[in-house]
Design an enzyme around this catalytic site. Structure first.
Site, short mmCIF file in Angstrom:
data_model
loop_
_atom_site.label_atom_id
_atom_site.label_comp_id
_atom_site.label_asym_id
_atom_site.label_seq_id
_atom_site.Cartn_x
_atom_site.Cartn_y
_atom_site.Cartn_z
N HIS A 306 40.77 30.03 46.81
CA HIS A 306 42.09 29.82 46.22
C HIS A 306 41.91 29.51 44.75
O HIS A 306 40.96 28.85 44.36
CB HIS A 306 42.82 28.65 46.91
CG HIS A 306 44.28 28.65 46.62
ND1 HIS A 306 44.81 28.02 45.52
CD2 HIS A 306 45.31 29.22 47.27
CE1 HIS A 306 46.11 28.20 45.52
NE2 HIS A 306 46.45 28.93 46.56
N ASP A 363 46.38 31.23 54.71
CA ASP A 363 46.45 32.50 55.44
C ASP A 363 45.41 32.63 56.53
O ASP A 363 45.47 33.55 57.34
CB ASP A 363 46.30 33.67 54.46
CG ASP A 363 47.47 33.74 53.52
OD1 ASP A 363 48.59 33.47 53.98
OD2 ASP A 363 47.28 34.05 52.34
N1 ACO Z 1 34.98 35.86 49.74
C1 ACO Z 1 33.83 35.97 49.03
N2 ACO Z 1 33.69 35.61 47.75
C2 ACO Z 1 34.78 35.10 47.13
C3 ACO Z 1 36.01 34.95 47.79
C4 ACO Z 1 36.09 35.35 49.14
N3 ACO Z 1 37.25 35.22 49.81
N4 ACO Z 1 36.92 34.43 46.93
C5 ACO Z 1 36.28 34.25 45.76
N5 ACO Z 1 34.98 34.67 45.88
C6 ACO Z 1 33.95 34.57 44.84
C7 ACO Z 1 34.14 35.65 43.80
O1 ACO Z 1 33.35 36.80 44.11
C8 ACO Z 1 33.67 34.96 42.54
O2 ACO Z 1 32.25 35.00 42.51
P1 ACO Z 1 31.49 35.10 41.08
O3 ACO Z 1 31.83 33.85 40.34
O4 ACO Z 1 30.07 35.21 41.48
O5 ACO Z 1 32.02 36.33 40.43
C9 ACO Z 1 34.08 33.51 42.74
O6 ACO Z 1 34.15 33.33 44.16
C10 ACO Z 1 35.42 33.17 42.11
O7 ACO Z 1 36.39 34.14 42.55
P2 ACO Z 1 37.60 34.64 41.66
O8 ACO Z 1 38.11 35.92 42.22
O9 ACO Z 1 37.21 34.61 40.22
O10 ACO Z 1 38.64 33.47 41.92
P3 ACO Z 1 40.19 33.55 41.67
O11 ACO Z 1 40.65 32.17 41.50
O12 ACO Z 1 40.53 34.52 40.59
O13 ACO Z 1 40.75 34.19 43.04
C11 ACO Z 1 41.59 34.44 45.24
C12 ACO Z 1 41.34 33.47 44.06
C13 ACO Z 1 42.34 35.69 44.75
C14 ACO Z 1 42.47 33.74 46.27
C15 ACO Z 1 40.21 34.83 45.86
O14 ACO Z 1 39.55 33.68 46.34
C16 ACO Z 1 40.36 35.86 46.98
O15 ACO Z 1 40.42 37.07 46.71
N6 ACO Z 1 40.42 35.42 48.28
C17 ACO Z 1 40.63 36.31 49.39
C18 ACO Z 1 42.09 36.69 49.49
C19 ACO Z 1 42.96 35.55 49.98
O16 ACO Z 1 42.67 34.89 50.98
N7 ACO Z 1 44.10 35.35 49.28
C20 ACO Z 1 45.09 34.34 49.66
C21 ACO Z 1 45.27 33.33 48.58
S1 ACO Z 1 46.35 32.06 49.13
C22 ACO Z 1 47.89 32.69 49.02
O17 ACO Z 1 48.20 33.57 48.30
C23 ACO Z 1 48.86 32.12 49.89
#
Ligand code: ACO
Length: 428
Positions: A306, A363
């Protein structure tokens, strides 16, 4: 405003900027005059350090896993309140007394029918259309039916439009479901609760009486409460941005629905359950953990991570408990819940997820409950949109009433070609 100032030094020049205090949470540096003072912009793609507005609706502390609506902790609201009460709270600022709540519920109940002509819209969609595609289109179309509540400068019209949106969303969502399964639309019934009415319009058929199961009704209401608002998330910011131009509320909410649909946002509940089903059995979890950690693989653990919560998502905690309770009460033994629990444990102990502070989000468990209730995965994000409509209209109303609000117009760091002269095609 804080006594200390933030001082920005560029070369020999320094300039002070006010630091503003919220009631709780981080202070913000007021950079509104930065461009006028320096000719520079701030650079913050994805708004990771930018407060886009002032708001008194919802507060999140991502490090502590705190979510408050108008000051009330989400855990207390989920356990003790109802979706109608939370809707009133978000829109009006305080919990209603019994008489006010009854009046509000009465008003919402009396707005649940949609214009009869709206039902003909559905026939234009393919039967296999994703219900979010239908929701986007139909909610956008509401502005062509309710001309008497599109003057955004009239507070009464804004309130009526907000009530209409909250009230009609379950009807529109249920109709999207009914259309996809080829069953007749059911009209709303005023003797049922907001949530019970939605369940009946979704799962009932004209041939027999639908009896609302109180276990399902309570679980659904809790899910609605947990999704009602979440500060300046992507879809809410979309609603605010659309609204900042003066667009009508129905069009703004349609924009929010479009944004919510993405798998990084509301679409994650559908993606999370699909992922859990694809994993199938706990022995296949390591394969998926390895994929999530592999930089060359775009796969992510859906329902994990998140932008704001870095210790846990308080909504996920409530839902994790509710998932076991609901499945128990309904007598359902779904292996997907075992896979979810096992995946959660493995991920929470894996250094990759620990280091990146990745925890289950709302979720992760909502899909398990929704599936047990009988919703197909395509409906999951629709249910999220239904609940979030309350937050969207509350935030939209707050924005319109805020005298400091201007049209949302970010700037950019331009990296394209500098000015150059046009060369006729024959000379290129
Ligand atoms: N699985 C594996 N790796 C992940 C995940 C994941 N679910 N989420 C983040 N990471 C990693 C990224 O690869 C990144 O690694 P790096 O630093 O080596 O590049 C690091 O963690 C940070 O991730 P970002 O994408 O930069 O974080 P951001 O805050 O932009 O994204 C998000 C947050 C979009 C929710 C992300 O965690 C994600 O895509 N999760 C999966 C989708 C999801 O469950 N979304 C629901 C969000 S809650 C809602 O909307 C109600």
């Amino acid at each position: 405003m804080a006594d200390t100032k933030a001082t920005l030094t560029i070369g020999d020049a320094t300039k002070d900027y006010d630091i503003l205090d919220g009631s709780v949470g981080p202070q913000v540096i007021d950079v509104r005059k930065l461009y006028a003072n320096t000719g520079m912009f701030t650079y913050d793609p994805g708004f990771t350090s930018t407060a886009s507005c002032e708001s008194n609706i919802t507060y999140i502390d991502g490090d502590e896993g705190i979510l408050l609506h108008r000051g009330y902790p989400i855990e207390q609201l989920a356990e003790q309140s109802s979706f109608m009460e939370v809707a009133y709270l978000l829109m009006n600022g305080d919990l209603p007394d019994k008489e006010t709540l009854d009046k509000f519920t009465y008003t919402i109940t009396r707005h649940t029918m949609v214009h009869e002509q709206l039902s003909t819209f559905y026939r234009g969609f393919r039967r296999d259309a994703h219900p979010m595609a239908i929701l986007c289109g139909v909610v956008g179309a509401l502005s062509s039916f309710y001309h008497d509540s599109t003057d955004i400068n009239d507070p009464l019209q804004r309130t009526i439009a907000s009530h209409r949106l909250i009230a009609k969303m379950p009807t529109i969502a249920a109709m999207a479901y009914k259309y996809s399964v080829g069953q007749p639309f059911l009209y709303p019934r005023n003797d049922l609760s907001y949530t019970g009415n939605f369940l009946r319009m979704t799962f009932g058929v004209p041939a027999e009486e639908y009896v609302v199961d109180p276990v399902v009704e309570a679980a659904m209401d809790k899910i609605f409460i947990l999704h009602a608002d979440h500060e300046q998330n992507a879809s809410t910011s979309t609603v605010r941005l659309a609204g900042s131009s003066g667009a009508n509320p129905f069009a703004c909410i349609a924009a929010g629905i479009a944004c919510l649909w993405g798998p990084a946002h509301g679409g994650a509940n559908e993606a999370a359950l699909n992922m859990l089903r694809e994993i199938g059995t706990p022995d296949r979890i390591p394969e998926y953990i390895a994929r999530a950690k592999n930089k060359d693989d775009p796969f992510r653990l859906m329902g994990f991570g998140h932008r704001v919560y870095k210790n846990f998502d308080p909504r996920a905690k409530v839902l994790s408990k509710a998932a076991s309770e609901v499945l128990d009460k309904l007598g359902i033994n779904d292996p997907v819940l075992d896979t979810a629990r096992e995946l959660e444990q493995i991920a929470l102990n894996d250094p990759y997820f620990i280091e990146k502070k990745l925890y289950p989000n709302v979720d992760f468990y909502s899909g398990v409950i929704l599936s047990a209730i009988g919703f197909p995965t395509e409906m999951f994000t629709v249910l999220f949109a239904l609940a979030r409509t309350v937050g969207w209209v509350a935030q939209w109303n707050e924005m319109i009433s805020d005298p400091a609000q201007k049209i949302g117009r970010p700037r950019q760091l331009y990296t394209g070609p500098a000015q150059r002269d046009y060369v006729p095609v024959a000379q290129r």
